[in-house]
Enzyme design. Structure first.
Site, PDB file in Angstrom:
ATOM      1  N   ALA A  65       0.860  -1.229  -0.064  1.00 58.70           N
ATOM      2  CA  ALA A  65      -0.051   0.003  -0.297  1.00 58.70           C
ATOM      3  C   ALA A  65       0.922   1.093  -0.270  1.00 58.70           C
ATOM      4  O   ALA A  65       2.058   1.159   0.470  1.00 58.70           O
ATOM      5  CB  ALA A  65      -0.855  -0.226   1.053  1.00 58.70           C
ATOM      6  N   GLY A 110       0.420  -5.030   0.822  1.00 53.72           N
ATOM      7  CA  GLY A 110      -0.590  -5.038  -0.017  1.00 53.72           C
ATOM      8  C   GLY A 110      -0.310  -5.667  -1.416  1.00 53.72           C
ATOM      9  O   GLY A 110      -1.206  -6.208  -2.086  1.00 53.72           O
ATOM     10  N   GLU A 113      -0.869  -9.110  -0.581  1.00 55.43           N
ATOM     11  CA  GLU A 113      -2.340  -9.411  -0.471  1.00 55.43           C
ATOM     12  C   GLU A 113      -2.985  -9.474  -2.073  1.00 55.43           C
ATOM     13  O   GLU A 113      -3.954 -10.238  -1.961  1.00 55.43           O
ATOM     14  CB  GLU A 113      -2.864  -8.127   0.288  1.00 55.43           C
ATOM     15  CG  GLU A 113      -2.371  -8.589   1.851  1.00 55.43           C
ATOM     16  CD  GLU A 113      -2.700  -7.294   2.799  1.00 55.43           C
ATOM     17  OE1 GLU A 113      -2.183  -6.237   2.230  1.00 55.43           O
ATOM     18  OE2 GLU A 113      -3.440  -7.403   3.597  1.00 55.43           O
ATOM     19  N   GLU A 133       4.316  -5.626   7.302  1.00 54.60           N
ATOM     20  CA  GLU A 133       3.594  -4.494   8.013  1.00 54.60           C
ATOM     21  C   GLU A 133       4.169  -4.085   9.567  1.00 54.60           C
ATOM     22  O   GLU A 133       4.099  -2.837   9.953  1.00 54.60           O
ATOM     23  CB  GLU A 133       2.084  -4.471   7.951  1.00 54.60           C
ATOM     24  CG  GLU A 133       1.496  -4.267   6.860  1.00 54.60           C
ATOM     25  CD  GLU A 133       1.563  -5.542   5.855  1.00 54.60           C
ATOM     26  OE1 GLU A 133       2.138  -6.723   6.239  1.00 54.60           O
ATOM     27  OE2 GLU A 133       0.829  -5.579   4.700  1.00 54.60           O
TER      28      GLU A 133
END
Ligand code: COA
Length: 261
Positions: A65, A110, A113, A133
């Protein structure tokens, strides 16, 4: 049509290339909006039989992200960010047409993911996977706590997410996170070869297979709760000093000093 994606359609295979090379294809709001739109196109365009999701260049699939975008968010904004990401990734996971990730480099946070929301993954030898993270004082927010656990099992998922360890392509293969590893230059041809086989089968039967297999892993209430819990816990992290320190340290290119506050 898309500001952050390049799309092509060849013999029924729709390739979505995430294109923010200067930020290693990190997922910001525009990428999510574009991915959402692109998946709507996949659902509605009868010429599209299957999908490849990949990243621009040979260094990165998606490096996570966009940390700069969310670093100043409050808890509520963070929960909304997580729920938005989860919603777009559910659209990928529940797509009635096959969606395969061709992982061409870093698939972190992300990015990992996104790859895990696809129906399966093929990667090049230089691919790297991880959920780092915790280095930011955070947890995965786009389904990573759930899907990594489904794919590699509880103990390895715990270890990878708590240590932030980055694994290479061969370990990803061993852990069954990816189905095949290819030479860098063969990634898209290998992915296309597999999808060409699938595209020659009956599309209704393929869509039923996707639905049944998804039901085997995501239909029970506990997994729905898992995603809800993830979004709220992701938001809770934004109330901590450690999250502010972790994201500031990344943006200032230094090591974070966590205090537990
Ligand atoms: N969000 C925002 N920007 C990112 C990013 C992310 N997730 N990942 C990389 N970038 C940016 C960097 O800030 C840098 O921008 P700049 O040139 O304006 O400074 C650019 O992309 C290149 O990245 P850089 O870190 O210089 O490349 P590198 O080869 O030294 O390291 C990584 C590559 C992937 C190891 C490193 O970028 C990284 O750790 N990224 C974050 C991974 C992460 O924690 N993801 C989870 C996020 S929730």
């Amino acid at each position: 049509m898309y500001s952050t994606l390049i799309t092509t359609l060849n013999e029924g295979i729709f390739t979505i290339t995430i294109h923010r090379p200067e930020k290693l294809n990190a997922l910001n709001k525009n990428v999510f909006d574009d991915l959402d739109k692109a998946m709507n196109e996949v659902y509605s365009n009868t010429e599209i039989k299957s999908v490849i999701i990949t990243g621009s260049g040979t260094k990165s699939f998606v490096a996570g992200a966009d940390i700069a975008e969310f670093s100043s968010f409050n808890k509520e904004q963070a929960i909304q960010l997580s729920q938005r990401g989860q919603q777009v990734f559910f659209k990928i996971e529940n797509c009635p047409k096959p969606v395969v990730a061709a992982v061409n480099g870093f698939a972190l946070g992300g990015g990992c993911e996104l790859a895990m929301a696809c129906h399966f993954r093929i990667c090049s030898e230089n691919a790297k996977f991880g959920q780092p993270e915790v280095n930011l004082g955070l947890i995965p927010g786009y389904g990573g706590t759930q899907r990594l656990t489904q794919l590699v099992g509880k103990a390895k998922s715990m270890e990878l997410q708590m240590t932030a360890q980055i694994i290479d392509a061969n370990e990803a293969l061993q852990l069954k996170l990816v189905n095949h590893v290819t030479a860098v230059e063969n990634l898209l041809s290998k992915t296309t070869e597999i999808l060409s086989v699938i595209n020659s089968k009956a599309p209704v039967a393929i869509s039923k297979i996707i639905d049944c297999i998804n039901t085997a892993v995501v239909s029970d209430t506990s997994s729905v709760l898992g995603y809800e819990k993830e979004a709220h816990h992701f938001g809770d992290c934004f109330n901590t000093e450690d999250m502010k320190e972790g994201t500031a340290a990344f943006l200032e290119k230094r090591k974070a000093n966590f205090t537990g506050k």
